[in-house]
Design an enzyme around this catalytic site. Structure first.
Site, PDB file in Angstrom:
ATOM      1  N   MET A   7      19.631  35.150  49.904  1.00 55.66           N
ATOM      2  CA  MET A   7      19.768  34.655  48.528  1.00 55.66           C
ATOM      3  C   MET A   7      20.273  35.752  47.589  1.00 55.66           C
ATOM      4  O   MET A   7      20.482  36.885  47.991  1.00 55.66           O
ATOM      5  CB  MET A   7      18.419  34.138  48.035  1.00 55.66           C
ATOM      6  N   GLY A   8      20.412  35.382  46.331  1.00 59.23           N
ATOM      7  CA  GLY A   8      20.820  36.357  45.315  1.00 59.23           C
ATOM      8  C   GLY A   8      21.939  35.851  44.430  1.00 59.23           C
ATOM      9  O   GLY A   8      22.384  36.543  43.519  1.00 59.23           O
ATOM     10  N   ARG A   9      22.418  34.671  44.728  1.00 59.17           N
ATOM     11  CA  ARG A   9      23.527  34.082  43.966  1.00 59.17           C
ATOM     12  C   ARG A   9      24.662  35.109  43.826  1.00 59.17           C
ATOM     13  O   ARG A   9      25.139  35.596  44.831  1.00 59.17           O
ATOM     14  CB  ARG A   9      23.032  33.603  42.609  1.00 59.17           C
TER      15      ARG A   9
ATOM     16  N   THR B 163      12.645  37.855  38.822  1.00 57.00           N
ATOM     17  CA  THR B 163      13.592  37.121  39.664  1.00 57.00           C
ATOM     18  C   THR B 163      13.836  37.943  40.923  1.00 57.00           C
ATOM     19  O   THR B 163      13.911  39.175  40.851  1.00 57.00           O
ATOM     20  CB  THR B 163      14.951  36.837  38.969  1.00 57.00           C
TER      21      THR B 163
ATOM     22  N   ARG C 248      17.091  39.387  65.424  1.00 58.45           N
ATOM     23  CA  ARG C 248      17.697  40.415  66.297  1.00 58.45           C
ATOM     24  C   ARG C 248      17.164  40.335  67.735  1.00 58.45           C
ATOM     25  O   ARG C 248      17.897  40.573  68.690  1.00 58.45           O
ATOM     26  CB  ARG C 248      17.459  41.806  65.726  1.00 58.45           C
TER      27      ARG C 248
ATOM     28  N   GLY D 225      13.749  30.511  38.305  1.00 60.43           N
ATOM     29  CA  GLY D 225      13.218  30.523  39.671  1.00 60.43           C
ATOM     30  C   GLY D 225      11.950  31.358  39.767  1.00 60.43           C
ATOM     31  O   GLY D 225      11.847  32.393  39.116  1.00 60.43           O
TER      32      GLY D 225
ATOM     33  N   ARG E 265      24.272  37.577  71.242  1.00 52.21           N
ATOM     34  CA  ARG E 265      24.915  36.713  70.242  1.00 52.21           C
ATOM     35  C   ARG E 265      25.232  37.474  68.949  1.00 52.21           C
ATOM     36  O   ARG E 265      24.585  38.470  68.637  1.00 52.21           O
ATOM     37  CB  ARG E 265      23.978  35.564  69.850  1.00 52.21           C
TER      38      ARG E 265
ATOM     39  N   ASP F 268      17.694  36.373  33.190  1.00 51.95           N
ATOM     40  CA  ASP F 268      18.556  36.540  32.010  1.00 51.95           C
ATOM     41  C   ASP F 268      18.702  35.240  31.211  1.00 51.95           C
ATOM     42  O   ASP F 268      18.748  35.265  29.977  1.00 51.95           O
ATOM     43  CB  ASP F 268      19.929  37.084  32.418  1.00 51.95           C
TER      44      ASP F 268
ATOM     45  N   ARG G 183      13.681  25.047  35.289  1.00 48.17           N
ATOM     46  CA  ARG G 183      14.908  25.346  34.568  1.00 48.17           C
ATOM     47  C   ARG G 183      15.033  24.211  33.558  1.00 48.17           C
ATOM     48  O   ARG G 183      14.792  23.065  33.891  1.00 48.17           O
ATOM     49  CB  ARG G 183      16.097  25.385  35.521  1.00 48.17           C
TER      50      ARG G 183
ATOM     51  N   ASP H 144      19.008  41.174  39.013  1.00 47.05           N
ATOM     52  CA  ASP H 144      20.358  41.102  38.431  1.00 47.05           C
ATOM     53  C   ASP H 144      20.345  41.012  36.907  1.00 47.05           C
ATOM     54  O   ASP H 144      21.164  40.318  36.313  1.00 47.05           O
ATOM     55  CB  ASP H 144      21.094  39.870  39.007  1.00 47.05           C
TER      56      ASP H 144
ATOM     57  N   ASP I  98      16.486  38.212  42.402  1.00 43.82           N
ATOM     58  CA  ASP I  98      17.888  38.644  42.477  1.00 43.82           C
ATOM     59  C   ASP I  98      18.148  40.073  41.982  1.00 43.82           C
ATOM     60  O   ASP I  98      19.206  40.628  42.252  1.00 43.82           O
ATOM     61  CB  ASP I  98      18.781  37.690  41.660  1.00 43.82           C
TER      62      ASP I  98
HETATM   63  O1  F6P Z   1      17.767  33.130  40.993  1.00 48.65           O
HETATM   64  C1  F6P Z   1      16.899  33.085  42.086  1.00 48.65           C
HETATM   65  C2  F6P Z   1      17.472  32.224  43.178  1.00 48.65           C
HETATM   66  O2  F6P Z   1      16.557  32.188  44.258  1.00 48.65           O
HETATM   67  C3  F6P Z   1      18.861  32.618  43.691  1.00 48.65           C
HETATM   68  O3  F6P Z   1      18.830  33.716  44.574  1.00 48.65           O
HETATM   69  C4  F6P Z   1      19.320  31.329  44.298  1.00 48.65           C
HETATM   70  O4  F6P Z   1      20.713  31.242  44.354  1.00 48.65           O
HETATM   71  C5  F6P Z   1      18.764  30.303  43.349  1.00 48.65           C
HETATM   72  O5  F6P Z   1      17.653  30.905  42.696  1.00 48.65           O
HETATM   73  C6  F6P Z   1      18.321  29.008  43.976  1.00 48.65           C
HETATM   74  O6  F6P Z   1      17.875  28.185  42.970  1.00 48.65           O
HETATM   75  P1  F6P Z   1      17.012  26.865  43.196  1.00 48.65           P
HETATM   76  O7  F6P Z   1      15.656  27.272  43.673  1.00 48.65           O
HETATM   77  O8  F6P Z   1      16.976  26.221  41.862  1.00 48.65           O
HETATM   78  O9  F6P Z   1      17.733  26.093  44.247  1.00 48.65           O
END
Ligand code: F6P
Length: 324
Positions: free
Chosen positions: A172-174, A128, A157, A13, A165, A105, A74, A132, A130
């Site tokens: 994001m961040g998986r 990335t 907000r 990504g 509400r 990774d 990818r 991570d 994330d």
């Molecule tokens: O790893 C980076 C990331 O943006 C994650 O946070 C997310 O889950 C994933 O890639 C989304 O991937 P794609 O852009 O392939 O849908």
């Protein structure tokens, strides 16, 4: 071994700040008399021979741009040994003697295979949103993604308050907790749901009701996306069905991956790009540029090939204390 020609690619990504790293690699290499070939669209582009000669001006005016001028992908084929062997042949034919990979990774595992199977010199730069990757406290793009999410939630907000509400805002961040926790603390979220949390709907409902009882008319709940995006909708349905609570869902999605990198991302990416080339010059490979105790350093590649959900227990405690 002294290198005269290196290759550079982005993989996985995209993340804001990748362009700053590309610029730093190209300028440092040229400064040291080393030729750089950009490889477009990651390992997939390498297998298709998508090369782009880089000079000083090909990286001009990109430091402020999000995404990556080299583009990325990818690449499932890279899992197969025969494709990696083909890639080494392609690079040798092109005169490329070493490869710098900007990615996560998975991309580093791909790089490790090049080294293990062919002794092809590789250096990784962690990129990335994330944050991570094992072995490093920081990955390029995280700060910008957090800032983008904070700005979005500040806007949400306004509406949450105006209409009294509750919002479930999915970030994001998986499987990584990093974005959700930092964003949650920085936006004063009433609750943060981490990727591996089994959602305690009763507690969530109690927290929302307790807030209402003391005069709060809106709540922001930051939800980490986890393995599959959209988990907020399940939570929304349970809150409605079991507790008669209405919550709106906002999934921030890819908005967090784009945009102009923050100063922090630009600065770290510039240092990492510079250090990655220096590492090849010093014959230190296979390696990865990392941040440890706040400093940019080189580390062995083998320390950076795992996913890491850094233990942020103290931030969890902080968020809980401040959202009482
Ligand atoms: O790893 C980076 C990331 O943006 C994650 O946070 C997310 O889950 C994933 O890639 C989304 O991937 P794609 O852009 O392939 O849908």
């Amino acid at each position: 071994m002294s290198f005269t020609h290196i290759g550079l690619l982005c993989s996985g990504g995209d993340s804001p700040g990748m362009n700053c790293a590309i610029r730093a690699v190209v300028r440092t290499a040229i400064y040291n008399g080393i030729k750089v070939t950009g490889i477009k669209r990651g390992y997939a582009g390498l297998l298709r021979g998508e090369f782009m000669p880089m000079n000083l001006s090909s990286v001009g005016n990109i430091i402020q741009r999000g995404g990556t001028i080299l583009q990325t992908s990818r690449c499932p084929e890279w899992m197969k040994k025969e494709f990696r062997a083909k890639a080494v042949d392609i690079m040798k034919h092109q005169g490329i003697e070493a490869l710098i990979i900007i990615g996560g990774d998975g991309s580093f595992n791909g790089a490790k295979a090049l080294w293990d199977e062919h002794h092809f010199p590789v250096v990784g730069i962690p990129g990335t949103i994330d944050n991570d990757i094992s072995g490093t406290e920081y990955t390029i793009g995280f700060d910008t993604a957090v800032q983008t999410a904070i700005e979005a939630i500040d806007r949400i907000r306004d509406t949450a308050h105006s209409h009294a509400r509750t919002f479930l805002v999915e970030v994001m961040g998986r499987n990584s907790s990093a974005i959700a926790l930092k964003v949650g603390v920085c936006t004063g979220a009433e609750n943060i749901l981490l990727p591996h949390d089994k959602v305690n709907h009763q507690k969530l409902s109690d927290d929302i009701q307790r807030g209402m009882a003391r005069g709060k008319d809106s709540s922001i709940i930051v939800v980490a996306e986890g393995p599959t995006a959209g988990r907020s909708y399940d939570i929304q349905h349970v809150l409605k069905d079991m507790f008669h609570l209405d919550a709106h869902v906002a999934i921030l999605g890819h908005i967090q991956r784009g945009g102009s990198p923050t100063a922090n991302d630009r600065f770290i990416a510039s240092q990492m790009g510079n250090m990655a080339v220096q590492s090849l010059i010093d014959n230190k490979f296979p390696t990865v540029t990392v941040v440890r105790s706040g400093k940019v350093l080189m580390a062995p590649l083998t320390e950076c090939i795992m996913k890491a959900d850094h233990n942020f227990l103290e931030f969890q405690k902080l968020a809980e204390t401040l959202s009482i």
